[in-house]
Every structure is written in structure tokens, then in C-alpha cells.
Design a protein around this motif. Sequence first.
Motif, PDB file in Angstrom:
ATOM      1  N   ARG A  88      -2.648   2.808 -10.147  1.00 24.28           N
ATOM      2  CA  ARG A  88      -1.319   2.945 -10.742  1.00 24.28           C
ATOM      3  C   ARG A  88      -0.268   3.228  -9.653  1.00 24.28           C
ATOM      4  O   ARG A  88       0.801   2.628  -9.634  1.00 24.28           O
ATOM      5  CB  ARG A  88      -1.398   4.082 -11.772  1.00 24.28           C
ATOM      6  N   SER A  89      -0.602   4.132  -8.727  1.00 24.32           N
ATOM      7  CA  SER A  89       0.364   4.469  -7.672  1.00 24.32           C
ATOM      8  C   SER A  89       0.635   3.253  -6.794  1.00 24.32           C
ATOM      9  O   SER A  89       1.784   2.968  -6.439  1.00 24.32           O
ATOM     10  CB  SER A  89      -0.159   5.595  -6.781  1.00 24.32           C
ATOM     11  N   ALA A 107      -6.174  -7.206  -3.515  1.00 24.56           N
ATOM     12  CA  ALA A 107      -7.422  -7.015  -2.779  1.00 24.56           C
ATOM     13  C   ALA A 107      -7.379  -5.734  -1.951  1.00 24.56           C
ATOM     14  O   ALA A 107      -8.390  -5.029  -1.827  1.00 24.56           O
ATOM     15  CB  ALA A 107      -7.694  -8.210  -1.873  1.00 24.56           C
ATOM     16  N   LEU A 108      -6.206  -5.408  -1.413  1.00 27.81           N
ATOM     17  CA  LEU A 108      -6.079  -4.174  -0.629  1.00 27.81           C
ATOM     18  C   LEU A 108      -6.212  -2.942  -1.514  1.00 27.81           C
ATOM     19  O   LEU A 108      -6.797  -1.939  -1.116  1.00 27.81           O
ATOM     20  CB  LEU A 108      -4.734  -4.148   0.116  1.00 27.81           C
ATOM     21  N   ILE A 109      -5.668  -3.034  -2.725  1.00 21.88           N
ATOM     22  CA  ILE A 109      -5.815  -1.919  -3.674  1.00 21.88           C
ATOM     23  C   ILE A 109      -7.297  -1.673  -3.930  1.00 21.88           C
ATOM     24  O   ILE A 109      -7.795  -0.556  -3.809  1.00 21.88           O
ATOM     25  CB  ILE A 109      -5.109  -2.221  -5.022  1.00 21.88           C
ATOM     26  N   SER A 110      -8.030  -2.739  -4.270  1.00 19.46           N
ATOM     27  CA  SER A 110      -9.451  -2.594  -4.578  1.00 19.46           C
ATOM     28  C   SER A 110     -10.209  -2.008  -3.398  1.00 19.46           C
ATOM     29  O   SER A 110     -11.058  -1.137  -3.566  1.00 19.46           O
ATOM     30  CB  SER A 110     -10.052  -3.945  -4.944  1.00 19.46           C
ATOM     31  N   MET A 126       0.444   0.194  -7.668  1.00 19.10           N
ATOM     32  CA  MET A 126       1.265  -0.747  -8.437  1.00 19.10           C
ATOM     33  C   MET A 126       2.742  -0.336  -8.392  1.00 19.10           C
ATOM     34  O   MET A 126       3.614  -1.186  -8.239  1.00 19.10           O
ATOM     35  CB  MET A 126       0.822  -0.789  -9.904  1.00 19.10           C
ATOM     36  N   LEU A 127       2.985   0.968  -8.541  1.00 19.61           N
ATOM     37  CA  LEU A 127       4.372   1.443  -8.531  1.00 19.61           C
ATOM     38  C   LEU A 127       5.024   1.172  -7.183  1.00 19.61           C
ATOM     39  O   LEU A 127       6.160   0.692  -7.108  1.00 19.61           O
ATOM     40  CB  LEU A 127       4.423   2.942  -8.849  1.00 19.61           C
ATOM     41  N   VAL A 128       4.286   1.444  -6.115  1.00 11.39           N
ATOM     42  CA  VAL A 128       4.817   1.170  -4.779  1.00 11.39           C
ATOM     43  C   VAL A 128       5.078  -0.332  -4.625  1.00 11.39           C
ATOM     44  O   VAL A 128       6.144  -0.755  -4.173  1.00 11.39           O
ATOM     45  CB  VAL A 128       3.837   1.657  -3.687  1.00 11.39           C
ATOM     46  N   GLY A 129       4.091  -1.126  -5.049  1.00  9.93           N
ATOM     47  CA  GLY A 129       4.223  -2.580  -4.931  1.00  9.93           C
ATOM     48  C   GLY A 129       5.425  -3.115  -5.681  1.00  9.93           C
ATOM     49  O   GLY A 129       6.141  -3.994  -5.201  1.00  9.93           O
ATOM     50  N   LYS A 130       5.654  -2.544  -6.854  1.00 12.25           N
ATOM     51  CA  LYS A 130       6.771  -3.003  -7.664  1.00 12.25           C
ATOM     52  C   LYS A 130       8.105  -2.809  -6.946  1.00 12.25           C
ATOM     53  O   LYS A 130       9.022  -3.621  -7.075  1.00 12.25           O
ATOM     54  CB  LYS A 130       6.786  -2.234  -8.992  1.00 12.25           C
ATOM     55  N   LEU A 175     -10.718   8.855 -13.062  1.00 12.25           N
ATOM     56  CA  LEU A 175      -9.283   9.102 -13.164  1.00 12.25           C
ATOM     57  C   LEU A 175      -8.592   8.908 -11.808  1.00 12.25           C
ATOM     58  O   LEU A 175      -7.488   8.374 -11.736  1.00 12.25           O
ATOM     59  CB  LEU A 175      -9.024  10.527 -13.671  1.00 12.25           C
ATOM     60  N   LEU A 176      -9.263   9.334 -10.739  1.00 15.32           N
ATOM     61  CA  LEU A 176      -8.694   9.142  -9.407  1.00 15.32           C
ATOM     62  C   LEU A 176      -8.482   7.655  -9.130  1.00 15.32           C
ATOM     63  O   LEU A 176      -7.440   7.238  -8.616  1.00 15.32           O
ATOM     64  CB  LEU A 176      -9.615   9.732  -8.340  1.00 15.32           C
ATOM     65  N   ALA A 177      -9.479   6.850  -9.475  1.00 17.23           N
ATOM     66  CA  ALA A 177      -9.381   5.412  -9.229  1.00 17.23           C
ATOM     67  C   ALA A 177      -8.223   4.817 -10.031  1.00 17.23           C
ATOM     68  O   ALA A 177      -7.409   4.046  -9.508  1.00 17.23           O
ATOM     69  CB  ALA A 177     -10.692   4.720  -9.580  1.00 17.23           C
TER      70      ALA A 177
END
Lengths: 242, 225
Positions: free
Chosen positions: B207-208, B150-153, B210-214, B200-202
Motif C-alpha cells: 500500500r505504501s 516487480a520492485l514492490i514484490s 502504491m501511494l508513493v508510486g501514485k 499485515l506488514l506485506a
Amino acid sequence: MTLVCVDNVHKAFGDLEVLKGINLSVAQGEVVAIIGRSGSGKSTLLRCLNQLEKHDSGQITIADKKLDAASMSPKELSENVGMVFQSFNLFPHKTVGENVCLAPIVVRGEGKADVEKIAHEVLEKVGLSDKYDAYPAQLSGGQQQRVAIARALAMRPKVMLCDEVTSALDPELVGEVLRVLETLAAEGMTLILVTHEMSFARDVADRVVFMHEGRIHEEGAPGELFAAPQTAELKQFISAVL
Amino acid sequence: MGPTLDFLTLLPYVSELLKGLTTTVILTVVTTLTGLALAVVVAYMRANAQPWVRWGLGGYVELTRNTPFIVQLFFIFFGLPGLGIKIDAITAAFIAMTLNLAAYSAEILRAGISATAKGQLEAGRALGMTTLQSYRHVVLVPAFARVYPALISQSIIVMLGSAVVSQISVFDLTYAANFIQSRNFRSFEVYLLITLIYLLLAFGMRRSFMLVGKRVFAYQQGEQR
């Protein structure tokens, strides 16, 4: 020597009076099992002993120091009283080692290297030194509860409170947790446990306290208490659980 | 004469596009960080501060969530000078976006914090931690993990909403597009192009995140749920 002294403690949640004047003293090194039906106030009493619930009146002292927000800081309280919960409450995002080290570092301000050494010792004691870098989710319930015990031990409390620590475990995992508690008891740790494990209470406790409707209804050495209960309520309780 | 597409007409304006894109990216990166940081503070204080502080913060959150972003932006840029507070356009954009993201994210985080079991806070207290220490070391990471999608969105919504700052003369991607089409009258081409860039920015942002979250939420791997 009396370590914990509970003097006429009352506690109510709204209109519901849960503790109606509790008197209890626990000696250094003593193991006290609190039994009783659910709703009898045993967990509330235990939670008052580390102020997760504040008692309304009466007095609790630990090592002759009054236990309330005015006379004892949270830090000091945690150095006197450790607690192990029914649902483990391990920190899921921290490894076993980090779970054990967190409070000594953050609360006591001890050095990382010293704390890690203690962490290895207490984990050794609960038989989990090989799980130092595992996350809680990778452990079984029994292992998680043993980590929780180690985490409490790392603060080197004078007394440990155990709130139905085996109730959330599969039956085959209960034994490993009780064995750890037995070892602690044998080493002289003061333990106050709320428990439904009657055989454990009988074998390990020095004294059994039966709570009924917010009062201590009957107490005594486990042998006598279980063999010859004096009150009708305890007779009924024993026949229901055994 | 039928309509013809000619993207080569944009070629002389590459530097404007790059300037606008840079502004949008910087605005987004900075306000995402400041907005989420402020959200943590607001969520914590709304649960633990004095009643009047909670009240004030509740007012801020509701005011922000129930008024248009462009009005908030105009108020800060055009309205505040009336009180003698003069802010340049880019600063006004930073402030408006930060406050906007923080208000929404604070509410999202609050849900994550209250869903993080009461038992975790009690375990912290039983170990002698203060409420602040418990939040910092015990509650925050699992709460973030719980509401991370939800924070990503929300952060992406604010990035897309940043197009509005062109209205107060911030030279962002949308401003660049407006500028270009007013010169070459190739509005179809230029808006199509920036539409793709925003898209593309979105994607890049998601993606970024997600990588941090991972990395940060690595502890969840192997968790049985």
C-alpha cells in the motif's frame, strides 16, 4: 558564410558502408533538404552532424570548429547543433515546461528564472505557451513535435537538424509542424532536414540534396532539381514520390 | 484433554513482540531504501562502467541470485570474522538484506532501463547531457515506473525473508516468537499471531509503495496506452 562543412565523410556499420565520402557545405541561414530513398544514408549523415553516430573518416566542422569528441565537448556540441527526432522523444515524466528547461539548466547551468523565461518565449514561438504545465501524453503528436522543436531551440543552437520530423504524424497534423519550421527558416535559422515532404522541400528549402547509395548524387536549387533532374536515379525517385 | 486456543497466554510477552516487530520494521524500511539505491548504482554501472567493473558486478549479482539467503547471511556473520572482519548481528542483517535486494532489483531495473527507449538517451545526448545526467534526469523515473510492480514484490520478498535473521540472534519478530514459545509452549498461538503480523506488514508495504508510486508517477495518469 559557411556554417557547416562536411569534408569527405565516411561511415560504415560493420561491412555495410553507409556514407561513401560526403562533401557538403551549408551557409549560415541556409535551409537544406536532404531527400533520397530509405537506406541512402540521409539519416546517418544527419546523425553524424551531432555525433549520435561517429564518422569513421573525413572531417565535419561547425563554425570552423572540428566536431569530434576530442575537440568539442557534448555541451559545446549541443550549443552548436540542435536536433528534432522523428519520434519526438519528449521526456514523458516531465511537463512541457520541464522538457524545455531541463537541458539549459542541467547542461548550461543557467538560472531557473532565466530559463523559464526563455522556455515561455520558445513555446510562444511554436504556439504552445498555454501547454506549459501539460504532460507530453496529454498532447497530440503535432503538439509534441512542436514542443520538441521548442526544446531544441531553448539551447539556442546555430543549426537545427530535423530527422523526418513529420513522418510519425497523422496527415492532418503535418501542416502545423511544417509551419513552425517555415517560421524558423524565415527568421534565419540554419536548418538541415531529412524529409519526405517534397512540397515542403520545394517551397521552403534553399537547396535540395539528393542522396543515393551513400553519396550525394545530385544537388541544386529546388526549382531546377525537381523540374529538370539530371540523373536517372533522381528522375526515378521523383516520379516515385510525387 | 483437547487442544485449546488461548491467546491471553501471549499477554505477558507483548513487549517482546513489540521489540521484535520494531526491529523487523526498521530493518525492512532501511534495507528497502539502501537496497533500491544500491540497485540503481549497480544497474547504471553494469551498463556503463569499465568492463572489469561490469564483470565484477555481474559476478556479485549472479552469486547473490543463485545462493540461499541464509547462506549469504551466515557467510557475512560467521564467515567474515575468519578474515578478521567482525560485524554484529544487526549490522550483518542490514548488509545481507541490502546486498540481496540490490542484486535482484538491479536486474529488474536493468530490464526497465533497456525497455526505456534508446530514443530517450539520444534525446538527452542531443541536448548535451552526459550519460550520467541522462540517466538521472531522463531515464530513471520512466524505468522505475515500468518495473515498479516487480520492485514492490521483490522488496516484500526481502521483508519476509528477514525472518531468517533470527538465526543469527537478531531480535526480530520471528526471534520474538521463538523466544515466547520456548517459555510458554504456546507455539500455535504465537506463530499464528506473527503470521498475521507478517501478512499485515506485506499489505502495508504494498500500500505504501502504491501511494508513493501514485505521486512520483503521476505523469502517467491520462496517458493513452
